[in-house]
Design a protein around this motif. Structure first.
Motif, mmCIF file in Angstrom:
data_model
loop_
_atom_site.group_PDB
_atom_site.id
_atom_site.type_symbol
_atom_site.label_atom_id
_atom_site.label_comp_id
_atom_site.label_asym_id
_atom_site.label_seq_id
_atom_site.Cartn_x
_atom_site.Cartn_y
_atom_site.Cartn_z
ATOM 1 N N GLY A 102 4.524 8.894 22.234
ATOM 2 C CA GLY A 102 3.473 9.681 21.859
ATOM 3 C C GLY A 102 2.567 8.671 20.778
ATOM 4 N N PHE A 103 1.649 9.274 20.218
ATOM 5 C CA PHE A 103 0.799 8.490 19.519
ATOM 6 C C PHE A 103 0.723 9.027 17.932
ATOM 7 C CE2 PHE A 103 -1.050 7.620 23.864
ATOM 8 C CZ PHE A 103 -1.240 6.194 23.759
ATOM 9 N N TYR A 104 0.636 8.407 17.079
ATOM 10 C CA TYR A 104 0.876 8.642 15.649
ATOM 11 C C TYR A 104 -0.352 8.049 14.908
ATOM 12 C CZ TYR A 104 5.165 10.313 17.569
ATOM 13 O OH TYR A 104 5.786 10.972 18.458
ATOM 14 N N GLN A 105 -1.324 8.924 14.098
ATOM 15 C CA GLN A 105 -2.360 8.369 13.585
ATOM 16 C C GLN A 105 -2.099 8.583 11.869
ATOM 17 O OE1 GLN A 105 -5.909 10.916 13.407
ATOM 18 N NE2 GLN A 105 -7.103 9.024 13.815
ATOM 19 N N PHE A 106 -2.330 7.371 11.317
ATOM 20 C CA PHE A 106 -2.135 7.378 9.974
ATOM 21 C C PHE A 106 -3.446 6.780 9.188
ATOM 22 C CE2 PHE A 106 1.919 6.419 11.819
ATOM 23 C CZ PHE A 106 2.889 7.316 10.993
ATOM 24 N N THR A 107 -3.676 7.422 8.210
ATOM 25 C CA THR A 107 -4.949 6.630 7.312
ATOM 26 C C THR A 107 -4.297 6.457 5.878
ATOM 27 O OG1 THR A 107 -5.630 8.976 6.902
ATOM 28 C CG2 THR A 107 -6.610 7.774 8.648
ATOM 29 N N PHE A 108 -5.096 5.434 5.311
ATOM 30 C CA PHE A 108 -4.772 5.098 3.788
ATOM 31 C C PHE A 108 -5.929 4.421 3.140
ATOM 32 C CE2 PHE A 108 -3.715 1.152 5.944
ATOM 33 C CZ PHE A 108 -4.019 0.189 4.993
ATOM 34 N N GLU A 109 -6.427 4.598 1.966
ATOM 35 C CA GLU A 109 -7.363 4.092 1.189
ATOM 36 C C GLU A 109 -6.899 2.754 0.497
ATOM 37 O OE1 GLU A 109 -10.366 5.301 1.170
ATOM 38 O OE2 GLU A 109 -9.545 7.025 2.497
ATOM 39 N N TYR A 159 0.751 -1.104 -0.159
ATOM 40 C CA TYR A 159 0.016 -0.163 0.046
ATOM 41 C C TYR A 159 0.984 1.285 -0.095
ATOM 42 C CZ TYR A 159 -3.758 -3.251 1.136
ATOM 43 O OH TYR A 159 -4.751 -4.238 1.092
ATOM 44 N N GLY A 160 2.202 0.979 0.264
ATOM 45 C CA GLY A 160 3.032 2.195 -0.156
ATOM 46 C C GLY A 160 3.455 2.883 1.511
ATOM 47 N N SER A 161 4.216 3.890 1.142
ATOM 48 C CA SER A 161 4.621 5.094 2.081
ATOM 49 C C SER A 161 3.375 5.879 2.661
ATOM 50 C CB SER A 161 5.675 5.912 1.476
ATOM 51 O OG SER A 161 5.918 6.602 2.547
ATOM 52 N N ILE A 162 3.234 6.041 3.964
ATOM 53 C CA ILE A 162 2.208 6.987 4.481
ATOM 54 C C ILE A 162 2.683 7.844 5.405
ATOM 55 C CG2 ILE A 162 -0.084 6.965 5.708
ATOM 56 C CD1 ILE A 162 -0.295 3.758 4.940
ATOM 57 N N GLN A 163 2.275 9.219 5.470
ATOM 58 C CA GLN A 163 2.878 10.092 6.602
ATOM 59 C C GLN A 163 1.837 10.218 7.693
ATOM 60 O OE1 GLN A 163 3.992 10.797 3.277
ATOM 61 N NE2 GLN A 163 5.799 10.046 3.683
ATOM 62 N N VAL A 177 11.303 9.043 16.445
ATOM 63 C CA VAL A 177 10.132 8.718 15.340
ATOM 64 C C VAL A 177 10.656 9.088 13.837
ATOM 65 C CG1 VAL A 177 8.097 9.668 14.756
ATOM 66 C CG2 VAL A 177 8.579 9.902 16.954
ATOM 67 N N GLY A 178 10.223 8.079 13.088
ATOM 68 C CA GLY A 178 10.487 8.271 11.408
ATOM 69 C C GLY A 178 9.613 9.252 11.001
ATOM 70 N N THR A 179 9.744 9.512 9.738
ATOM 71 C CA THR A 179 8.991 10.513 8.803
ATOM 72 C C THR A 179 7.886 9.874 8.178
ATOM 73 O OG1 THR A 179 10.312 10.101 7.104
ATOM 74 C CG2 THR A 179 10.766 11.878 8.387
ATOM 75 N N GLU A 180 7.874 8.423 8.368
ATOM 76 C CA GLU A 180 6.786 7.666 7.280
ATOM 77 C C GLU A 180 6.557 6.065 8.159
ATOM 78 O OE1 GLU A 180 8.263 7.031 3.585
ATOM 79 O OE2 GLU A 180 10.144 6.163 4.087
ATOM 80 N N ILE A 181 5.587 5.583 7.571
ATOM 81 C CA ILE A 181 5.642 4.095 7.726
ATOM 82 C C ILE A 181 5.294 3.570 6.416
ATOM 83 C CG2 ILE A 181 4.724 4.014 10.223
ATOM 84 C CD1 ILE A 181 1.925 3.385 8.906
ATOM 85 N N ILE A 233 -4.168 3.399 11.079
ATOM 86 C CA ILE A 233 -2.992 2.714 11.760
ATOM 87 C C ILE A 233 -2.743 3.916 12.701
ATOM 88 C CG2 ILE A 233 -0.751 1.903 11.794
ATOM 89 C CD1 ILE A 233 -1.206 0.994 8.995
ATOM 90 N N ILE A 234 -2.834 3.254 14.117
ATOM 91 C CA ILE A 234 -1.926 4.064 15.165
ATOM 92 C C ILE A 234 -0.862 3.570 15.763
ATOM 93 C CG2 ILE A 234 -2.362 4.924 17.524
ATOM 94 C CD1 ILE A 234 -5.410 5.210 16.899
ATOM 95 N N VAL A 235 0.384 4.104 15.789
ATOM 96 C CA VAL A 235 1.433 4.027 16.214
ATOM 97 C C VAL A 235 1.661 4.347 17.747
ATOM 98 C CG1 VAL A 235 3.956 3.613 15.996
ATOM 99 C CG2 VAL A 235 2.682 3.467 13.855
ATOM 100 N N PHE A 236 2.043 3.582 18.694
ATOM 101 C CA PHE A 236 2.410 4.286 19.958
ATOM 102 C C PHE A 236 3.994 3.979 19.862
ATOM 103 C CE2 PHE A 236 3.923 3.784 24.300
ATOM 104 C CZ PHE A 236 3.537 4.954 24.757
#
Length: 584
Positions: A501-508, A343-347, A569-573, A560-563
């Protein structure tokens, strides 16, 4: 009605049968893939599947039971039956299995007079209560009642823990009380006193667990039986598990393992451990402890015949060839369409600090001294402790007393130290710079020990207290953080550099498939996918990417939530279609 007996051999309907089994843990596989894994087991040539039943999976809090969805052990057994597979069930209270606390529920430790895995009336009462709920799910699935279950195991590797024969007998009594009609087995290592200590020969067939030197170990088992009985390796270890910090992913040469399998089948029966390992989702992984804590990684790939994500391996083909010499290999149509998708790279779309969300995630509990995770009625995850430690001054003696497993120590929300395992309790010195100062301690349960003597003391969090300049600090606020309610996060709350911290990501997603998440330059934490905790990550390795089964995703928007606990912290998943079990 079919019959199954253990005499000088295994007999099915009066005819000798060689049991060729493989281990699949339903609790390490999403239910949508149970049929696929069982079909691949049958296609290997196996006639039986073996699984444990983890008590803490089904009764996570005392009196709260779950046998639905991914907890539906009955459905798993029924699918095996539909495919013509027999079942070896290991429903005893303790399973080991590199599973958190060996399957024992955390809440047992709240009972001061309870002794696990001994003839202890309180422990046996808890087991009895559990069986009252478990057995209605399985009792009519025994072969005596037209189902596929042919054997049940009493306890597990008990000879590696104790030699309390009274306890073993009472567990057998409870299993019979609740409806066990099929034959009993035990399984132990063939070394030292293990077979003698862990067996009750008048009630159960003794089997062995090992991964090599089969002929030598079968001779030990023959001598132990003293009369002709079937020989069986209940756990034929064909790989191994990984711990955080290991240098590499453990593997076992396929041809070597296949040669050992041939030696087993020439003389007896087998359960391949693992046929398919699966995944330690969430905080379910256990730990070993000898000279230091060795918590298991999220993947339970085990270098098994199927990969963690269900692919057939070259080792599978080697085993199939060996099995083909002993029984006809059936033709099996695989009915589950599984694909891998990148699904690729997501910020990240949003981010927020843990410290600004603790009141959203937990009810504050105040006490004059710190309480352990168990005292807070919490099984897994983290506990955050906070205390006002007063005026500006030098702290020359700071110590955590009775703390497990990993603690991050903050002053005024800034990290001053991290202590892990053997480092815990080490004396620290630091200066308090502000007029008033706040101490925060984030303690993580890395997985309760699942084997050996360390199981007796697995309380997590801070059990005794915190020393400040020679005295125990009083006046604490505590937040239990099992991290099972992240929908309550407020992503509008401030985020700060260097804090957990918590980091929220969304993808289609236009189509659904398995994928693998990589977190380049991220430190340590866990990941949830559409609310499901897929497990821990840690830059320590060896595991690099986490497996996301396709059924956890949906067509449309996915969250996707990353704790991340270290402030790294990276710039992407990255969601890739390429698995990677280790750095090397």
């Amino acid at each position: 009605m079919k019959t199954f007996e253990i005499k000088d051999d295994f007999y099915l309907d009066g005819q000798p049968i060689k049991i060729i089994s493989g281990a699949i843990h339903y609790f390490r596989v999403v239910p949508e893939y149970w049929r696929d894994r069982l079909e691949k087991l049958k296609a290997l040539g196996c006639n039986t599947v073996e699984t444990y039943v983890p008590w803490n999976f089904h009764e996570p809090h005392e009196g709260q039971f779950n046998f639905n969805g991914r907890f539906n052990v009955r459905k798993f057994i029924q699918i095996a039956d539909e495919l013509g597979l027999y079942v070896i069930l290991r429903p005893a209270p303790y399973i080991c299995a590199e599973w958190e606390f060996g399957g024992l529920p955390y809440w047992l430790m709240k009972e001061a007079d309870l002794k696990v895995r001994f003839d202890n009336p309180i422990f046996l009462e808890k087991v009895d209560n559990y069986f009252t709920k478990l057995y209605p799910e399985i009792v009519d699935l025994q072969i005596t009642q037209g189902g596929p279950i042919i054997m049940m195991q009493i306890e597990n590797e008990y000879g590696g823990f104790a030699n309390d024969k009274s306890y073993m007998g009472k567990i057998a009594d409870l299993m019979e009380k609740h409806g066990t009609e099929v034959p009993f087995v035990t399984s132990d290592g063939p070394w030292g006193d293990m077979l003698e200590d862990g067996s009750i020969q008048d009630r159960a067939l003794a089997t062995i667990n090992c991964g090599s030197k089969i002929k030598e170990h079968f001779k030990v088992l023959k001598d132990f039986h003293k009369e002709k009985k079937p020989l069986m390796v209940m756990e034929f270890w064909i790989g191994w598990f990984d711990a955080w910090g290991d240098e590499k992913h453990h593997t076992m040469d396929g041809q070597t393992a296949a040669n050992e399998l041939s030696d087993i089948l020439d003389e007896g029966s087998v359960n391949i451990y693992m046929f398919h390992g699966g995944t330690n989702f969430g905080f379910s992984s256990g730990a070993n402890y000898y000279d230091k804590l060795a918590p298991d990684v999220t993947s339970y790939d085990y270098d098994a015949l199927l990969t963690e994500w269900g692919d057939i391996t070259p080792k599978y083909r080697l085993f199939q060839e060996v099995i083909g010499k002993h029984r006809e290999i059936p033709t099996v149509e695989l009915t589950t369409d599984i694909k891998k998708i990148a699904y690729g790279s997501i910020q990240a779309s949003s981010k927020t600090s843990l410290f600004n969300n603790v009141d959203n995630l937990a009810q504050k509990i105040t006490h004059n001294y710190p309480l352990s995770m168990e005292q807070l009625d919490q099984g897994f995850g983290y506990v955050y402790y906070e205390s006002n430690i007063g005026r500006k001054r030098h702290i020359e003696d700071f110590r955590l007393i009775g703390c497990m497993d990993r603690a991050q120590i903050f002053v005024n929300d800034g990290l001053i130290a991290t202590q892990y395992d053997l480092e815990l309790g080490t004396q620290l010195a630091f200066d308090l710079q502000a007029k008033t100062n706040k101490l925060g301690i984030l303690v993580e349960n890395m997985g309760r020990v699942n084997y050996s003597v360390k199981m007796n003391h697995q309380e997590k969090g801070i059990r005794d207290g915190v020393i400040l300049n020679g005295a125990f600090q009083s006046g604490w606020a505590m937040y239990a953080l099992p991290m099972d309610n992240l929908a309550q996060l407020d992503f509008s709350a401030e985020w700060a550099v260097g804090q957990p911290g918590f980091y929220q990501f969304t993808f289609e997603a236009e189509e659904i498939g398995d994928t693998f998440i990589e977190l380049p330059s991220w430190g340590k934490g866990f990941v949830t996918v559409n609310g499901f905790n897929i497990g821990r990550f840690w830059e320590e390795g060896p595991q690099v990417r986490l497996y996301i089964p396709g059924p956890l995703l949906k067509v449309g928007t996915n969250e996707i939530i990353v704790f991340e606990s270290e402030g790294k912290v990276g710039t992407e998943i990255i969601l890739t279609d390429e698995p990677k079990l280790a750095k090397n």
